[in-house]
Design an enzyme around this catalytic site. Structure first.
Site, PDB file in Angstrom:
ATOM      1  N   ASP A 146       0.809  -1.227   0.000  1.00  0.00           N
ATOM      2  CA  ASP A 146       0.000   0.000   0.000  1.00  0.00           C
ATOM      3  C   ASP A 146       0.838   1.271   0.000  1.00  0.00           C
ATOM      4  O   ASP A 146       0.426   2.304   0.523  1.00  0.00           O
ATOM      5  CB  ASP A 146      -0.961   0.018   1.211  1.00  0.00           C
ATOM      6  CG  ASP A 146      -1.788  -1.249   1.271  1.00  0.00           C
ATOM      7  OD1 ASP A 146      -2.296  -1.643   0.219  1.00  0.00           O
ATOM      8  OD2 ASP A 146      -1.888  -1.844   2.351  1.00  0.00           O
ATOM      9  N   LYS A 153       2.101   1.926  -5.136  1.00  0.00           N
ATOM     10  CA  LYS A 153       2.610   1.291  -6.366  1.00  0.00           C
ATOM     11  C   LYS A 153       1.661   1.515  -7.538  1.00  0.00           C
ATOM     12  O   LYS A 153       2.089   1.751  -8.651  1.00  0.00           O
ATOM     13  CB  LYS A 153       2.789  -0.223  -6.163  1.00  0.00           C
ATOM     14  CG  LYS A 153       3.882  -0.597  -5.201  1.00  0.00           C
ATOM     15  CD  LYS A 153       4.014  -2.097  -5.085  1.00  0.00           C
ATOM     16  CE  LYS A 153       2.843  -2.760  -4.398  1.00  0.00           C
ATOM     17  NZ  LYS A 153       2.655  -2.398  -2.998  1.00  0.00           N
ATOM     18  N   GLY A 154       0.341   1.445  -7.235  1.00  0.00           N
ATOM     19  CA  GLY A 154      -0.654   1.631  -8.290  1.00  0.00           C
ATOM     20  C   GLY A 154      -0.475   2.980  -8.963  1.00  0.00           C
ATOM     21  O   GLY A 154      -0.452   3.082 -10.187  1.00  0.00           O
ATOM     22  N   ASN A 166      -5.201 -11.049  -3.155  1.00  0.00           N
ATOM     23  CA  ASN A 166      -4.959 -10.464  -1.825  1.00  0.00           C
ATOM     24  C   ASN A 166      -4.418  -9.046  -1.976  1.00  0.00           C
ATOM     25  O   ASN A 166      -4.491  -8.244  -1.057  1.00  0.00           O
ATOM     26  CB  ASN A 166      -4.008 -11.337  -0.979  1.00  0.00           C
ATOM     27  CG  ASN A 166      -2.656 -11.561  -1.614  1.00  0.00           C
ATOM     28  OD1 ASN A 166      -2.474 -11.328  -2.813  1.00  0.00           O
ATOM     29  ND2 ASN A 166      -1.695 -12.021  -0.839  1.00  0.00           N
ATOM     30  N   HIS A 174      -4.465  -2.778  -5.919  1.00  0.00           N
ATOM     31  CA  HIS A 174      -3.716  -1.624  -6.439  1.00  0.00           C
ATOM     32  C   HIS A 174      -4.718  -0.579  -6.896  1.00  0.00           C
ATOM     33  O   HIS A 174      -5.478  -0.810  -7.827  1.00  0.00           O
ATOM     34  CB  HIS A 174      -2.844  -2.038  -7.629  1.00  0.00           C
ATOM     35  CG  HIS A 174      -1.747  -2.975  -7.250  1.00  0.00           C
ATOM     36  ND1 HIS A 174      -0.898  -3.535  -8.169  1.00  0.00           N
ATOM     37  CD2 HIS A 174      -1.356  -3.427  -6.057  1.00  0.00           C
ATOM     38  CE1 HIS A 174      -0.030  -4.300  -7.541  1.00  0.00           C
ATOM     39  NE2 HIS A 174      -0.295  -4.265  -6.260  1.00  0.00           N
ATOM     40  N   ARG A 179      -5.856   0.733   8.393  1.00  0.00           N
ATOM     41  CA  ARG A 179      -4.416   0.454   8.401  1.00  0.00           C
ATOM     42  C   ARG A 179      -3.777   1.052   9.652  1.00  0.00           C
ATOM     43  O   ARG A 179      -4.175   2.143  10.071  1.00  0.00           O
ATOM     44  CB  ARG A 179      -3.767   1.040   7.148  1.00  0.00           C
ATOM     45  CG  ARG A 179      -4.260   0.367   5.878  1.00  0.00           C
ATOM     46  CD  ARG A 179      -3.655   0.985   4.625  1.00  0.00           C
ATOM     47  NE  ARG A 179      -4.199   0.363   3.427  1.00  0.00           N
ATOM     48  CZ  ARG A 179      -4.362   0.983   2.250  1.00  0.00           C
ATOM     49  NH1 ARG A 179      -4.007   2.244   2.119  1.00  0.00           N
ATOM     50  NH2 ARG A 179      -4.861   0.338   1.224  1.00  0.00           N
ATOM     51  N   SER A 206       2.831  13.978  -4.654  1.00  0.00           N
ATOM     52  CA  SER A 206       2.220  14.728  -3.559  1.00  0.00           C
ATOM     53  C   SER A 206       0.775  15.076  -3.869  1.00  0.00           C
ATOM     54  O   SER A 206       0.304  16.170  -3.583  1.00  0.00           O
ATOM     55  CB  SER A 206       3.036  15.983  -3.265  1.00  0.00           C
ATOM     56  OG  SER A 206       3.224  16.697  -4.458  1.00  0.00           O
TER      57      SER A 206
HETATM   58  P1  IMP Z   1      -2.164 -12.797   3.107  1.00  0.00           P
HETATM   59  O1  IMP Z   1      -1.244 -12.385   2.007  1.00  0.00           O
HETATM   60  O2  IMP Z   1      -3.617 -12.580   2.789  1.00  0.00           O
HETATM   61  O3  IMP Z   1      -1.875 -14.185   3.613  1.00  0.00           O
HETATM   62  O4  IMP Z   1      -1.862 -11.837   4.352  1.00  0.00           O
HETATM   63  C1  IMP Z   1      -0.616 -11.863   5.033  1.00  0.00           C
HETATM   64  C2  IMP Z   1      -0.222 -10.479   5.500  1.00  0.00           C
HETATM   65  O5  IMP Z   1       0.068  -9.679   4.378  1.00  0.00           O
HETATM   66  C3  IMP Z   1      -1.313  -9.737   6.269  1.00  0.00           C
HETATM   67  O6  IMP Z   1      -0.713  -8.887   7.215  1.00  0.00           O
HETATM   68  C4  IMP Z   1      -1.973  -8.889   5.184  1.00  0.00           C
HETATM   69  O7  IMP Z   1      -2.608  -7.756   5.715  1.00  0.00           O
HETATM   70  C5  IMP Z   1      -0.749  -8.525   4.370  1.00  0.00           C
HETATM   71  N1  IMP Z   1      -1.068  -8.213   2.972  1.00  0.00           N
HETATM   72  C6  IMP Z   1      -1.302  -9.084   1.963  1.00  0.00           C
HETATM   73  N2  IMP Z   1      -1.510  -8.429   0.819  1.00  0.00           N
HETATM   74  C7  IMP Z   1      -1.400  -7.126   1.096  1.00  0.00           C
HETATM   75  C8  IMP Z   1      -1.479  -5.932   0.300  1.00  0.00           C
HETATM   76  O8  IMP Z   1      -1.672  -5.950  -0.910  1.00  0.00           O
HETATM   77  N3  IMP Z   1      -1.320  -4.741   0.964  1.00  0.00           N
HETATM   78  C9  IMP Z   1      -1.059  -4.699   2.291  1.00  0.00           C
HETATM   79  N4  IMP Z   1      -0.957  -5.776   3.062  1.00  0.00           N
HETATM   80  C10 IMP Z   1      -1.135  -6.976   2.470  1.00  0.00           C
HETATM   81 MG    MG Z   2      -2.642  -2.291  -1.807  1.00  0.00          MG
END
Ligand code: IMP
Ligand code: MG
Length: 373
Positions: free
Chosen positions: A14, A17-18, A41, A44, A269, A363
């Site tokens: 987060d 990158k997007g 998961n 972006h 977050r 910014s």
């Molecule tokens: P998982 O990838 O869903 O197994 O999550 C494992 C950890 O990675 C957790 O703390 C999620 O919140 C974090 N996580 C997974 N993908 C992202 C993402 O794209 N952005 C931020 N955190 C992520």
């Molecule tokens: Mg993200």
């Protein structure tokens, strides 16, 4: 062949990158946009015609009429990808982007199913200390992959997925031409399965080396390696966060102004100050050669900003392997009065401590809010 440029998260995901990938795609320099890790998961976000659009598995190059590749290191959720293709096509139509994008998926990509999601939910429930996963089944699917019991795209009859059948070409993606290619990483180095804050990590590798491995190209074909960092840090889920802001009022203020809620999960977050030792570690283990610094405007409502320039009793750039030990680390802060010269003072600090140039500064969300140095 033109070198392949890679954009990666240098923190916990987060980072923006997007935003950076979208900006670079718009430059016209690239023809191919590839994803190399993770699944849905990842989220972006890009702003398209004033609307927020969240990409999960489709590369952002789709909005720029590019050849998009989902490389073999990605974990594909076919049902969700099918729905995402439709969303992408609708957005392209509404906003009148070029609609000649194409989608290549490597036939060796592993597949994630509802059963993996169910397992993710169950495993989180059973953990004494939950990881705080995205509950998307990503971890269980990668577990099955490495246990060598998982299905790959080449094993699946895709005819039940109308959009994938219509739009995607299932190929050996290592045969594609990667001239003028921009690679977008998911997550961030501090969530990497090997170098991140294990077990509070994701289940794929997030480094440029992993990009080469996934796409099937030589490490020597890499050009720019651009790490993306925010001027503060956020983290979703559990795990060490040395610079987390304990003042809940201040943290909420930054969260609100920065819109720091998960793209997929809508979770709040966690918010913290920029952590230079962690950033130095991320740069060192991944080979990031330049940084894009994002969300610089978000702190403009503050009077003072803190930057962590070291950890007490620990050599700069060293990060404890053990989560419990990392959580005990004490940050050393430099306080910066937040006036018009604040952002450049942070840039100077980053370059002095991390020893890579900050080449892009974002910014704001508009086109003109990106500065190239
Ligand atoms: P998982 O990838 O869903 O197994 O999550 C494992 C950890 O990675 C957790 O703390 C999620 O919140 C974090 N996580 C997974 N993908 C992202 C993402 O794209 N952005 C931020 N955190 C992520
Ligand atoms: Mg993200």
């Amino acid at each position: 062949m033109e070198p392949i440029d890679i954009v990666l998260g240098a923190q916990f995901g987060d980072e923006g990158k997007g935003r950076i990938v979208n900006y670079l795609c718009a430059s016209g320099k690239y023809e191919v946009c590839a994803r190399f890790n993770g699944s849905d998961n990842a989220g972006h976000t890009v702003i398209l015609g004033g609307d927020k659009f969240a990409f999960n598995q489709v590369p952002i190059g789709a909005f720029h009429g590019m050849r998009c590749v989902i490389a073999r290191g990605c974990m594909v959720d076919l049902e969700r990808l099918d729905a995402e293709i439709e969303r992408v096509e609708q957005a392209i139509q509404i906003h009148q982007c070029s609609d000649n994008w194409s989608l290549y998926i490597d036939s060796r990509c592993h597949v994630k199913t509802q059963a993996h999601c169910d397992r993710d939910i169950q495993e989180e429930k059973e953990r004494d200390k939950p990881i705080g996963t995205t509950l998307s089944g990503n971890g269980p699917a990668y577990s099955d992959k490495h246990a060598r019991v998982n299905q790959r795209i080449c094993d699946i009859d895709l005819s039940i997925y109308p959009n994938i059948s219509r739009k995607a070409m299932i190929v050996d993606a290592s045969l594609l031409d990667y001239s003028h290619c921009l690679v977008e990483g998911a997550h961030g180095i501090m969530l990497d399965i090997d170098s991140g804050t294990y077990p509070y990590a994701t289940s794929s590798a997030c480094t440029p080396a992993a990009a080469c491995h996934s796409i099937g190209v030589s490490p020597k074909s890499v050009g720019r390696v651009i790490g993306v960092a925010k001027i503060y840090v956020t983290r979703v889920g559990a795990g060490a966060f040395v610079t987390e802001i304990q003042d809940t009022k201040l943290a909420s203020k930054i969260r609100e102004i920065g819109g720091e809620y998960g793209v997929n999960t809508k979770r709040s977050r966690r918010i913290g100050w920029l952590d230079l030792p962690a950033l130095a570690y991320a740069v060192r283990v991944s080979g990031i050669e330049e940084l894009a610094l994002c969300k610089v405007d978000i702190l403009s409502h503050l009077e003072n900003v803190a930057i962590c320039t070291g950890y007490n009793n620990i050599a700069f750039g060293y990060v404890p392997a053990k989560n419990e030990e990392y959580e005990e680390v004490e940050p050393i802060y430099k306080s910066i009065k937040w006036n018009s010269s604040g952002p450049m003072r942070v840039v100077d600090l980053i370059e002095k401590f991390i020893k890579v140039p900050v080449t892009i500064i974002s910014s704001g969300i508009n086109k003109g809010d990106i500065m190239i140095r």
